[in-house]
Scaffold this active site. Structure first.
Site, PDB file in Angstrom:
ATOM      1  N   GLY A  57       0.818  -1.216   0.000  1.00  0.00           N
ATOM      2  CA  GLY A  57       0.000   0.000   0.000  1.00  0.00           C
ATOM      3  C   GLY A  57       0.848   1.261   0.000  1.00  0.00           C
ATOM      4  N   SER A 101       3.536   1.787   8.319  1.00  0.00           N
ATOM      5  CA  SER A 101       3.807   1.313   9.686  1.00  0.00           C
ATOM      6  C   SER A 101       5.197   1.717  10.161  1.00  0.00           C
ATOM      7  CB  SER A 101       3.706  -0.213   9.728  1.00  0.00           C
ATOM      8  OG  SER A 101       4.687  -0.776   8.861  1.00  0.00           O
ATOM      9  N   ARG A 151      -3.163   0.217   3.440  1.00  0.00           N
ATOM     10  CA  ARG A 151      -3.822   0.495   2.152  1.00  0.00           C
ATOM     11  C   ARG A 151      -4.928   1.521   2.285  1.00  0.00           C
ATOM     12  NH1 ARG A 151      -5.644  -3.996   4.471  1.00  0.00           N
ATOM     13  NH2 ARG A 151      -7.830  -4.640   4.312  1.00  0.00           N
ATOM     14  N   GLU A 236      -6.845  -7.728  -1.007  1.00  0.00           N
ATOM     15  CA  GLU A 236      -6.826  -7.483   0.439  1.00  0.00           C
ATOM     16  C   GLU A 236      -8.205  -7.177   1.022  1.00  0.00           C
ATOM     17  OE1 GLU A 236      -3.332  -5.340   2.077  1.00  0.00           O
ATOM     18  OE2 GLU A 236      -2.736  -5.098  -0.008  1.00  0.00           O
ATOM     19  N   HIS A 252       0.752  -8.141 -26.260  1.00  0.00           N
ATOM     20  CA  HIS A 252       1.866  -8.917 -26.797  1.00  0.00           C
ATOM     21  C   HIS A 252       2.055 -10.237 -26.059  1.00  0.00           C
ATOM     22  CE1 HIS A 252       3.138  -5.485 -29.280  1.00  0.00           C
ATOM     23  NE2 HIS A 252       2.676  -4.768 -28.266  1.00  0.00           N
ATOM     24  N   LYS A 346       5.241 -11.448   7.867  1.00  0.00           N
ATOM     25  CA  LYS A 346       6.223 -10.429   8.299  1.00  0.00           C
ATOM     26  C   LYS A 346       6.860 -10.837   9.624  1.00  0.00           C
ATOM     27  CE  LYS A 346       4.472  -6.163   6.203  1.00  0.00           C
ATOM     28  NZ  LYS A 346       3.960  -4.814   6.418  1.00  0.00           N
TER      29      LYS A 346
END
Ligand code: PA5
Length: 362
Positions: A57, A101, A151, A236, A252, A346
């Site tokens: 985000g 954050s 976000r 999300e 393409h 994380k």
């Protein structure tokens, strides 16, 4: 199927994403004031290029600003979504560390490299290690209010970027663009908000069209980064798989995959993000591609941006996608707010220690 016009359906939104987006004008104003009030110490001529370091985000803000001003950007500006900064970064690079954050390890790591290169830096963050570390070193910090989903803090991250780039003369004066964008945001809140019934609400209608489908978002030029934002918001907020691609490149390669979709085809809805000023050939590419692949997928829809200035046209679509993705989550019985799996990943990475190369512990 939940009725989006009933307050009961909205109760599933445990983190109040609809309230946050409903306060977008206030967010816009506070972000503008925060960026204008931040001291920047370098003369514009000292800056040769700009590296915006961020993920998810917080990186989307960079893509959108570059997309909105791509014809008017006077010096190279790139979004770096990685642990490493590219070789062109040096002491004349302005490093903008964008992390809502302030705890995102890729951004913290690439930020350290900017310091190694003596690059001037600015942080846009609500806190975390990023703020603590750079505050101690007297690096300018654009403050962002805490307590939001990254976000959902898009305007807090995006408006400062516009203002910083303007102040560093990398884009021209965009005061009028910002004023128009603010009006666009207010109009979007009024048109797409939960109190507007489905019969009059394009965001609720779009969400209903997407029920049970996989949204594939295609953009071009200014709408290409919006396509990526929509894809991430569908992931999300709606908790559905989604993909994005940009015209002309997708002509393409991706269209071949669409023709061969087989059983996934009837689940796929393609959303083409259009706007009047796209290249004439890109308009034709959208139209001809639609004719070529329409029968292989569940549907193809054109969605056209409204507005005059680039930022306004872009935010018009961003707001529609933000609302529609929240509504789609609610329609499918998902709480649009939490994204626990991102946090779990994380945490696991943070606890394993990391260095600059595989195998190195740091
Ligand atoms: O939407 C999200 O929560 C993520 O995409 C985050 O933006 C991403 O993980 C980076 O975190 P932050 O924006 O706090 O730097």
């Amino acid at each position: 199927m939940p009725d989006l016009d009933s307050p009961a359906a909205l109760e599933l939104d445990s983190l109040g994403l609809l309230d946050v987006i409903g306060a977008s004008v206030e967010a816009f104003d506070s972000a503008r004031a925060a960026a204008e009030g931040t001291e920047i110490r370098w003369p514009p001529e000292a800056i040769e290029n700009v590296a915006i370091c961020g993920m998810g985000g917080s990186a989307a803000a960079g893509d959108l600003v570059i997309g909105a001003y791509r014809e008017r950007i006077r010096r190279p500006v790139e979004v770096i979504r990685d642990y490493y900064v590219p070789g062109w970064v040096g002491e004349n690079t302005l490093g903008i560390l964008s992390s809502y954050s302030g705890t995102t390890e890729e951004t913290l790591t690439s930020g350290m490299q900017l310091l190694d290169y003596n690059a001037p830096a600015i942080c846009i963050t609500s806190g975390g290690k990023l703020r603590d570390y750079y505050q101690e070193r007297d690096v300018p910090i654009v403050p962002v209010p805490p307590g939001l989903q990254p976000r959902a803090a898009l305007l807090h991250m995006l408006v400062p970027l516009v203002i910083i780039l303007q102040r560093m003369e990398i884009i021209p004066d965009v005061t009028a663009d910002l004023d128009e964008a603010r009006e666009t945001i207010a109009a979007a809140v009024a048109a797409y908000g939960p109190e507007v019934p489905r019969a009059e609400n394009p965001a609720k209608q779009l969400a209903a069209t997407l029920e049970g489908a996989m949204p594939v978002i295609w953009g071009a030029e200014l709408t290409a980064p919006v396509a990526m934002r929509w894809k991430c918001q569908f992931n999300e907020n709606s908790k559905v798989p989604s993909s994005w691609a940009a015209v002309p490149e997708l002509c393409h390669n991706e269209i071949v995959g669409m023709e061969g979709m087989g059983p996934i085809g009837p689940l796929t809805r393609i959303l083409m993000l259009r706007e009047e000023r796209q290249h004439r050939q890109n308009h034709r590419r959208f139209e001809y591609t639609k004719e070529l692949i329409e029968r292989d997928v569940k549907g193809v829809m054109n969605i056209v941006a409204d507005g005059d200035g680039a930022l306004a046209r872009m935010l018009d679509l961003v707001m529609l996608g933000d609302y529609a993705s929240i509504y789609l989550g609610l329609l499918q019985g998902k709480d649009p707010g939490p994204v626990d799996v991102i946090g779990r990943l994380k945490d696991r990475l943070a606890s394993s220690g990391f260095g600059r190369t595989a195998g190195q512990q740091g």
